[in-house]
Design a protein around this motif. Structure first.
Motif, PDB file in Angstrom:
ATOM      1  N   GLY A  12       0.783  -1.224   0.000  1.00 61.31           N
ATOM      2  CA  GLY A  12       0.000   0.000   0.000  1.00 61.31           C
ATOM      3  C   GLY A  12       0.816   1.275   0.000  1.00 61.31           C
ATOM      4  O   GLY A  12       0.254   2.367  -0.149  1.00 61.31           O
ATOM      5  N   GLU A  13       2.142   1.173   0.196  1.00 59.90           N
ATOM      6  CA  GLU A  13       2.988   2.374   0.195  1.00 59.90           C
ATOM      7  C   GLU A  13       3.481   2.655  -1.225  1.00 59.90           C
ATOM      8  O   GLU A  13       3.869   1.746  -1.957  1.00 59.90           O
ATOM      9  CB  GLU A  13       4.183   2.193   1.134  1.00 59.90           C
ATOM     10  CG  GLU A  13       3.799   2.119   2.593  1.00 59.90           C
ATOM     11  CD  GLU A  13       5.018   2.215   3.512  1.00 59.90           C
ATOM     12  OE1 GLU A  13       6.008   2.884   3.131  1.00 59.90           O
ATOM     13  OE2 GLU A  13       4.975   1.613   4.603  1.00 59.90           O
ATOM     14  N   ARG A  14       3.491   3.910  -1.568  1.00 60.54           N
ATOM     15  CA  ARG A  14       3.994   4.341  -2.878  1.00 60.54           C
ATOM     16  C   ARG A  14       5.376   4.965  -2.676  1.00 60.54           C
ATOM     17  O   ARG A  14       5.528   5.922  -1.914  1.00 60.54           O
ATOM     18  CB  ARG A  14       3.048   5.363  -3.511  1.00 60.54           C
ATOM     19  CG  ARG A  14       1.623   4.840  -3.747  1.00 60.54           C
ATOM     20  CD  ARG A  14       0.727   5.959  -4.226  1.00 60.54           C
ATOM     21  NE  ARG A  14       0.708   7.073  -3.276  1.00 60.54           N
ATOM     22  CZ  ARG A  14       0.398   8.330  -3.578  1.00 60.54           C
ATOM     23  NH1 ARG A  14       0.082   8.662  -4.826  1.00 60.54           N
ATOM     24  NH2 ARG A  14       0.390   9.255  -2.649  1.00 60.54           N
ATOM     25  N   VAL A  15       6.360   4.411  -3.362  1.00 60.95           N
ATOM     26  CA  VAL A  15       7.734   4.885  -3.228  1.00 60.95           C
ATOM     27  C   VAL A  15       8.257   5.306  -4.597  1.00 60.95           C
ATOM     28  O   VAL A  15       8.226   4.524  -5.552  1.00 60.95           O
ATOM     29  CB  VAL A  15       8.662   3.797  -2.640  1.00 60.95           C
ATOM     30  CG1 VAL A  15      10.089   4.333  -2.518  1.00 60.95           C
ATOM     31  CG2 VAL A  15       8.155   3.314  -1.288  1.00 60.95           C
ATOM     32  N   ALA A  16       8.724   6.533  -4.690  1.00 58.84           N
ATOM     33  CA  ALA A  16       9.422   6.995  -5.887  1.00 58.84           C
ATOM     34  C   ALA A  16      10.913   6.891  -5.617  1.00 58.84           C
ATOM     35  O   ALA A  16      11.394   7.353  -4.576  1.00 58.84           O
ATOM     36  CB  ALA A  16       9.041   8.430  -6.212  1.00 58.84           C
ATOM     37  N   LEU A  17      11.628   6.276  -6.532  1.00 61.58           N
ATOM     38  CA  LEU A  17      13.069   6.077  -6.360  1.00 61.58           C
ATOM     39  C   LEU A  17      13.800   6.764  -7.501  1.00 61.58           C
ATOM     40  O   LEU A  17      13.527   6.488  -8.675  1.00 61.58           O
ATOM     41  CB  LEU A  17      13.384   4.577  -6.323  1.00 61.58           C
ATOM     42  CG  LEU A  17      14.804   4.173  -5.965  1.00 61.58           C
ATOM     43  CD1 LEU A  17      14.816   2.809  -5.281  1.00 61.58           C
ATOM     44  CD2 LEU A  17      15.710   4.117  -7.195  1.00 61.58           C
ATOM     45  N   VAL A  18      14.715   7.648  -7.150  1.00 61.93           N
ATOM     46  CA  VAL A  18      15.495   8.370  -8.162  1.00 61.93           C
ATOM     47  C   VAL A  18      16.974   8.067  -7.947  1.00 61.93           C
ATOM     48  O   VAL A  18      17.509   8.277  -6.856  1.00 61.93           O
ATOM     49  CB  VAL A  18      15.239   9.890  -8.075  1.00 61.93           C
ATOM     50  CG1 VAL A  18      16.151  10.642  -9.043  1.00 61.93           C
ATOM     51  CG2 VAL A  18      13.782  10.198  -8.388  1.00 61.93           C
ATOM     52  N   GLY A  19      17.615   7.566  -8.998  1.00 58.18           N
ATOM     53  CA  GLY A  19      19.023   7.172  -8.938  1.00 58.18           C
ATOM     54  C   GLY A  19      19.141   5.663  -8.942  1.00 58.18           C
ATOM     55  O   GLY A  19      18.934   5.020  -7.917  1.00 58.18           O
ATOM     56  N   LEU A  20      19.437   5.096 -10.112  1.00 57.42           N
ATOM     57  CA  LEU A  20      19.410   3.645 -10.292  1.00 57.42           C
ATOM     58  C   LEU A  20      20.825   3.082 -10.415  1.00 57.42           C
ATOM     59  O   LEU A  20      21.092   2.245 -11.273  1.00 57.42           O
ATOM     60  CB  LEU A  20      18.574   3.281 -11.522  1.00 57.42           C
ATOM     61  CG  LEU A  20      17.081   3.568 -11.377  1.00 57.42           C
ATOM     62  CD1 LEU A  20      16.384   3.563 -12.731  1.00 57.42           C
ATOM     63  CD2 LEU A  20      16.431   2.559 -10.441  1.00 57.42           C
ATOM     64  N   GLY A  21      21.703   3.517  -9.541  1.00 58.79           N
ATOM     65  CA  GLY A  21      23.074   3.028  -9.554  1.00 58.79           C
ATOM     66  C   GLY A  21      23.221   1.742  -8.775  1.00 58.79           C
ATOM     67  O   GLY A  21      22.305   0.910  -8.708  1.00 58.79           O
ATOM     68  N   ARG A  22      24.389   1.594  -8.125  1.00 58.95           N
ATOM     69  CA  ARG A  22      24.729   0.362  -7.411  1.00 58.95           C
ATOM     70  C   ARG A  22      23.681  -0.004  -6.369  1.00 58.95           C
ATOM     71  O   ARG A  22      23.336  -1.177  -6.204  1.00 58.95           O
ATOM     72  CB  ARG A  22      26.089   0.539  -6.731  1.00 58.95           C
ATOM     73  CG  ARG A  22      26.533  -0.652  -5.897  1.00 58.95           C
ATOM     74  CD  ARG A  22      27.833  -0.357  -5.178  1.00 58.95           C
ATOM     75  NE  ARG A  22      27.712   0.727  -4.215  1.00 58.95           N
ATOM     76  CZ  ARG A  22      27.255   0.569  -2.969  1.00 58.95           C
ATOM     77  NH1 ARG A  22      26.851  -0.608  -2.551  1.00 58.95           N
ATOM     78  NH2 ARG A  22      27.188   1.606  -2.153  1.00 58.95           N
ATOM     79  N   PRO A  67       3.958  11.978  -6.914  1.00 60.52           N
ATOM     80  CA  PRO A  67       3.025  10.851  -6.976  1.00 60.52           C
ATOM     81  C   PRO A  67       3.261   9.753  -5.948  1.00 60.52           C
ATOM     82  O   PRO A  67       2.761   8.647  -6.113  1.00 60.52           O
ATOM     83  CB  PRO A  67       3.313  10.292  -8.375  1.00 60.52           C
ATOM     84  CG  PRO A  67       4.799  10.502  -8.541  1.00 60.52           C
ATOM     85  CD  PRO A  67       5.109  11.800  -7.830  1.00 60.52           C
ATOM     86  N   ALA A  68       4.017  10.024  -4.888  1.00 63.24           N
ATOM     87  CA  ALA A  68       4.374   8.948  -3.966  1.00 63.24           C
ATOM     88  C   ALA A  68       4.342   9.438  -2.527  1.00 63.24           C
ATOM     89  O   ALA A  68       4.268  10.639  -2.253  1.00 63.24           O
ATOM     90  CB  ALA A  68       5.750   8.391  -4.313  1.00 63.24           C
ATOM     91  N   ASP A  69       4.418   8.469  -1.612  1.00 61.33           N
ATOM     92  CA  ASP A  69       4.409   8.771  -0.184  1.00 61.33           C
ATOM     93  C   ASP A  69       5.798   9.040   0.363  1.00 61.33           C
ATOM     94  O   ASP A  69       5.946   9.541   1.490  1.00 61.33           O
ATOM     95  CB  ASP A  69       3.799   7.596   0.588  1.00 61.33           C
ATOM     96  CG  ASP A  69       2.420   7.223   0.074  1.00 61.33           C
ATOM     97  OD1 ASP A  69       1.582   8.131  -0.053  1.00 61.33           O
ATOM     98  OD2 ASP A  69       2.194   6.031  -0.218  1.00 61.33           O
TER      99      ASP A  69
END
Length: 466
Positions: A12-22, A67-69
């Motif tokens: 139910g949690e919305r997570v936006a993730l920025v930075g797709l490195g290691r 758009p995320a929590d």
């Protein structure tokens, strides 16, 4: 347990993730597995392609309503200074927390009902060595343990541990700024010297970020605090946990310290550091004191600590011995990207041929002046070689601008083999990005050059390498 309900602590949690490195891509996949609705973005097309291939939803969250929590932002991407990433601005405007992956590991472990211990280790210098050393001690004692964070595996790539387990995590100041509920059962603050001031604005801001290693600690927790610089020692009044002071230079009442090569506490000697060749110098004595304090806090015995220190193999690029030739030792300390770290290495040897240079920090190498008498000759590389040369010339230190490692290594070897010094030390006191992709690539190149030179000497008529 097979057939049991799916573990989904973030359903139910919305997570936006920025930075797709290691760390970013493994974090996104793990969060998705744990029930979160994850959208990801990276400004690099190749990173976005890898995420899309893994079935992750792409969305640029740098504009429009957030758009995320929560925003999980790669540690290397600024959220405030020197200028915030647009995604961070959107999150801040929406009142959405900006977090790091350690936050989600901690929440997941506690949601699973596990009381696994969390050890957090920070400091300007020595945190990688201390993190690896703590983990080495734990594994040597047969403990269930995972290690990662800023060092090695990303936090969300680590295994879930039960209540008998220990997570040892290296925490950068960038990561510590982005924890919310994490409480380290054992927190370690080693030292503080100027670094990353563009991200934190001032030494006060940098110190405040580092001090978060002790945030939320309870009286039954443990706070291990370095005493060898005044700014770190000054954090003591704010500590709420049981305090263990440490020093690599002098006795500290109620703590752990080194007297010469003897690691001690109030009960007597813990270990003879002469038996731990991978831990040279007073700075590593302090690292050993910190690791011992953590180990004792987790129930290890004095014998286990002494044996573990003696068997520690060290870390690559941190005073790493890479070979010897004709009685000259070659040491890779490429991780020394600032003056304070280079000072620790220079202080570990009586006489060296020094390889330094790259992208110098503010103030250049003037802070190394007390160690200049130890330098028989310097060979300088990289962007700021000329500026370093000027400082050395004013101090009367023999030096040459070699330009590249390829030129510096054989020149330094020739000087050392000619009797200048028994050690060739790469400890650049500068960042590496002018010539390499990182300090590790610089150290790898140094190691390869040295070993090729040793192999060539061994294969030549009458050649001999040790």
């Amino acid at each position: 347990m097979a057939g049991g309900p799916r573990f989904a602590p973030f359903a139910g949690e919305r997570v936006a993730l920025v930075g797709l490195g290691r760390a970013g891509l493994p974090a996104a996949l793990r969060l998705r597995d744990w029930g979160a609705e994850v959208t990801v973005w990276d400004d690099r097309a190749e990173a976005r392609a890898a995420a899309e291939a893994a079935g992750l939803a792409l969305r640029d969250v740098s504009s429009g309503p957030f758009p995320a929590d929560a925003l999980l932002l790669s540690p290397g991407i600024p959220h405030a200074m020197p200028s915030p990433h647009p995604a961070a601005e959107r999150a801040r405007d929406a009142g959405v927390p900006i977090l790091c992956d350690v936050e989600y590991l901690f929440r997941a472990v506690r949601a699973a009902g596990s009381g696994a211990a969390f050890v957090g280790i920070t400091g300007t210098n020595g945190k990688s060595t201390t993190t690896a050393l703590v983990h080495h001690l734990l594994r040597g004692a047969g403990r269930v343990a995972e290690v990662g964070g800023n060092l090695g595996p990303a936090a969300l790539g680590l295994k879930m541990l039960g209540s008998d387990g220990v997570y040892t995590l290296e925490m950068s100041s960038y990561m510590l700024e982005r924890i919310a509920t994490v409480v380290f059962n054992l927190g370690v603050m080693l030292n503080l010297s100027p670094d990353h001031l563009d991200r934190h604005g001032s030494m006060a801001g940098y110190a405040a970020a580092k001090a978060r290693i002790f945030a939320g600690q309870r009286p039954e927790d443990l706070a291990v605090l370095g005493q060898d610089d005044p700014m770190t020692a000054a954090m003591a009044p704010a500590v709420t946990a049981r305090l263990v002071p440490i020093s690599g230079r002098r006795r500290v009442a109620g703590g752990i310290w080194a007297e010469g090569m003897s690691l001690r506490d109030e009960a007597g000697e813990i270990a003879d550091l002469r038996a731990a060749p991978a831990l040279p110098g007073a700075h590593n004595a302090q690292n050993a004191a910190a690791a011992a304090a953590v180990a004792f806090g987790l129930g290890l015995t004095r014998a286990q600590v002494a044996a573990g220190l003696a068997g520690f193999p060290g870390l690559a690029h941190r005073q790493e011995g890479v070979g010897s030739l004709g009685g000259v030792a070659f040491v890779n300390d490429s991780k020394a990207t600032n003056v304070d770290s280079a000072a620790r290495a220079l202080g570990s040897y009586d006489r060296v041929v020094w390889i330094a240079g790259g992208m110098g920090k503010e103030g250049g190498i003037e802070g190394l002046a007390p160690f200049f008498p130890r330098i028989a000759r310097a060979f300088l590389i990289g962007r700021d070689a000329a500026a370093f040369a000027q400082t050395l010339a004013e101090a009367g230190v023999p030096h040459e601008v070699a330009g590249t490692l390829e030129a510096a290594v054989p020149a330094a070897a020739a000087a050392a083999l000619g009797g200048a010094a028994p050690v060739v030390l790469l400890s650049p006191a500068a960042a590496s990005f002018d010539q390499f992709t990182g300090f590790d690539a610089r150290g790898d190149r140094f190691r390869a050059l040295v070993r090729a030179m040793i192999a060539g000497a061994a294969g030549s008529p009458g050649g001999k390498a040790a």
